[in-house]
Design a protein around this motif. Structure first.
Motif, PDB file in Angstrom:
ATOM      1  N   ASP A 377       0.843  -1.196   0.000  1.00  0.00           N
ATOM      2  CA  ASP A 377       0.000   0.000   0.000  1.00  0.00           C
ATOM      3  C   ASP A 377       0.879   1.247   0.000  1.00  0.00           C
ATOM      4  O   ASP A 377       1.758   1.408   0.859  1.00  0.00           O
ATOM      5  N   LYS A 379       0.156   4.062   0.943  1.00  0.00           N
ATOM      6  CA  LYS A 379      -0.044   4.844   2.164  1.00  0.00           C
ATOM      7  C   LYS A 379       1.027   4.523   3.205  1.00  0.00           C
ATOM      8  O   LYS A 379       1.403   5.368   4.012  1.00  0.00           O
ATOM      9  N   ARG A 382       3.998   6.693   2.902  1.00  0.00           N
ATOM     10  CA  ARG A 382       3.809   8.117   3.122  1.00  0.00           C
ATOM     11  C   ARG A 382       4.494   8.625   4.398  1.00  0.00           C
ATOM     12  O   ARG A 382       4.718   9.829   4.551  1.00  0.00           O
TER      13      ARG A 382
END
Length: 412
Positions: A377, A379, A382
């Motif tokens: 992912d 994310k 991030r």
């Protein structure tokens, strides 16, 4: 043993041992098995008296009756029994590591708190109280201050998934884990990592450790970004010195390993994305070549452990020479090096963060960092989007260069 069966038809029979002593055996009946069409029964012998045999038969057949009732009224199952069935029957494709984590979560954080609740009597209000308790229980958590918000959500997600299955099976009408809220809890979200200088100091000291394996072990973490299980799961066949590639194909499952029996368990990496090919830094390649020659110099070959030819094996511990390093050995080694050099205290996994931050400082995109780390992912990657001092300086330098170029252009 000589049997002398009675004709009473109660399923209890006397028999004699070779020494002439009288004993009793009993059969507890549970109807006919729908699958085989045969009588379902349970047998036990060795009772000293007829009364003992009869008591066992009565208790056992009572248990059969309770099981039959629950079979037709599954909502009366206790949560602990349902979760055991859910994990064993409805999650057959879980990876070994994931299944062990699920088992530990259920045993440590679910059963002691809500395991004895009957499924049909467990409701959202009770679940909310349970979630709250996990976050403030002084007996659990890293600092004995309750579980972190992230850990509580993982426990909740496991339970909610199991309850969703119960709804799909018609055992429950709705999922009692839905609709809860998570209390806010102050957490340290700071990303911990070494600076470039701290990393170099650490790695230089790793060279000076008793076992020469520590330097290449920590290089795989700081220079390649491997997880601990991936590092100790590396085999020599994973290293392509000609193409300068490190293949990540497996991980060690430390929770399933038994030190007393010298067992070593491997599984596929964490996710499909974790299966990856990584170009090696020059010093990583040189360290592995040097370590390979060192191992061959000691053993005359590259040893196997069962079917696995693990790279990192012990050579400096007399009673364990030739055995692969275990997961719990890395933490003390890292702490020892950190303390000896008075470095900031970070965890082994923070070495992976350090790798990602170096990539970010070098101008590598977040997408590419995620691919090198084996993230599924975007994310997850991030967390490395923050700006370090080095990135700030580089950004300002770029701005300065741009402004000068614009000023020069306006003059002309």
């Amino acid at each position: 043993m000589v049997k002398n069966k009675t004709t009473s038809g109660d399923g209890i029979y006397p028999y004699y041992l070779k020494n002439g002593k009288l004993r009793y055996e009993a059969y507890a009946f549970n109807g006919v098995d729908n699958g085989t069409g045969k009588q379902s029964k349970k047998h036990k012998k060795g009772f000293h008296t007829y009364a003992d045999a009869k008591k066992w038969k009565k208790v056992t057949e009572g248990e059969f009756a309770d099981e039959e009732y629950i079979h037709h009224n599954l909502s009366r199952l206790k949560i602990k029994d349902y979760l055991n069935e859910w994990l064993n029957v409805y999650k057959p494709n879980l990876k070994l590591g994931a299944k062990i984590n699920y088992r530990q979560t259920i045993d440590f954080y679910v059963i002691p708190y809500i395991g004895n609740y009957v499924l049909s009597e467990y409701n959202t209000r009770t679940h909310q109280k349970y979630i709250n308790s996990l976050m403030c229980d002084k007996n659990i958590g890293k600092d004995n201050n309750g579980l972190s918000l992230g850990s509580v959500k993982k426990v909740h997600d496991l339970i909610s998934s199991a309850f969703n299955q119960a709804v799909a099976l018609g055992i429950l009408k709705n999922n009692p884990a839905k609709g809860v809220s998570f209390p806010k809890k102050k957490q340290d979200d700071t990303l911990h990592y070494f600076t470039y200088q701290e990393t170099e100091i650490f790695l230089e000291e790793a060279r000076n450790q008793k076992d020469p394996a520590w330097y290449p072990i920590f290089l795989t973490i700081f220079d390649q970004g491997l997880r601990k299980g991936e590092t100790l799961g590396l085999e020599w066949k994973d290293i392509d010195f000609n193409k300068n590639i490190m293949h990540i194909r497996r991980t060690r499952v430390f929770a399933a390993e038994n030190k007393k029996k010298w067992t070593y368990v491997v599984d596929d990496p964490k996710t499909i994305s974790s299966i990856r090919d990584l170009p090696m830094t020059n010093r990583m390649k040189q360290a592995l070549l040097s370590y390979r020659n060192y191992v061959i110099g000691i053993f005359g070959h590259l040893p196997y452990t069962g079917e696995n030819q693990f790279i990192f094996i012990k050579t400096a511990y007399n009673n364990e020479i030739g055995t692969p390093f275990r997961g719990q050995a890395i933490n003390p080694a890292m702490n020892r090096i950190i303390e000896s050099q008075d470095l900031p205290k970070i965890k082994v996994h923070d070495g992976r963060h350090t790798y990602a931050v170096r990539l970010r400082e070098a101008g590598v995109s977040l997408d590419d960092i995620g691919e090198l780390l084996g993230h599924t992912d975007a994310k997850t990657t991030r967390i490395y989007a923050h700006i370090t001092p080095e990135i700030k300086e580089r950004a300002v330098d770029k701005l300065e260069t741009y402004l000068i170029s614009k000023q020069n252009a306006s003059v002309h």
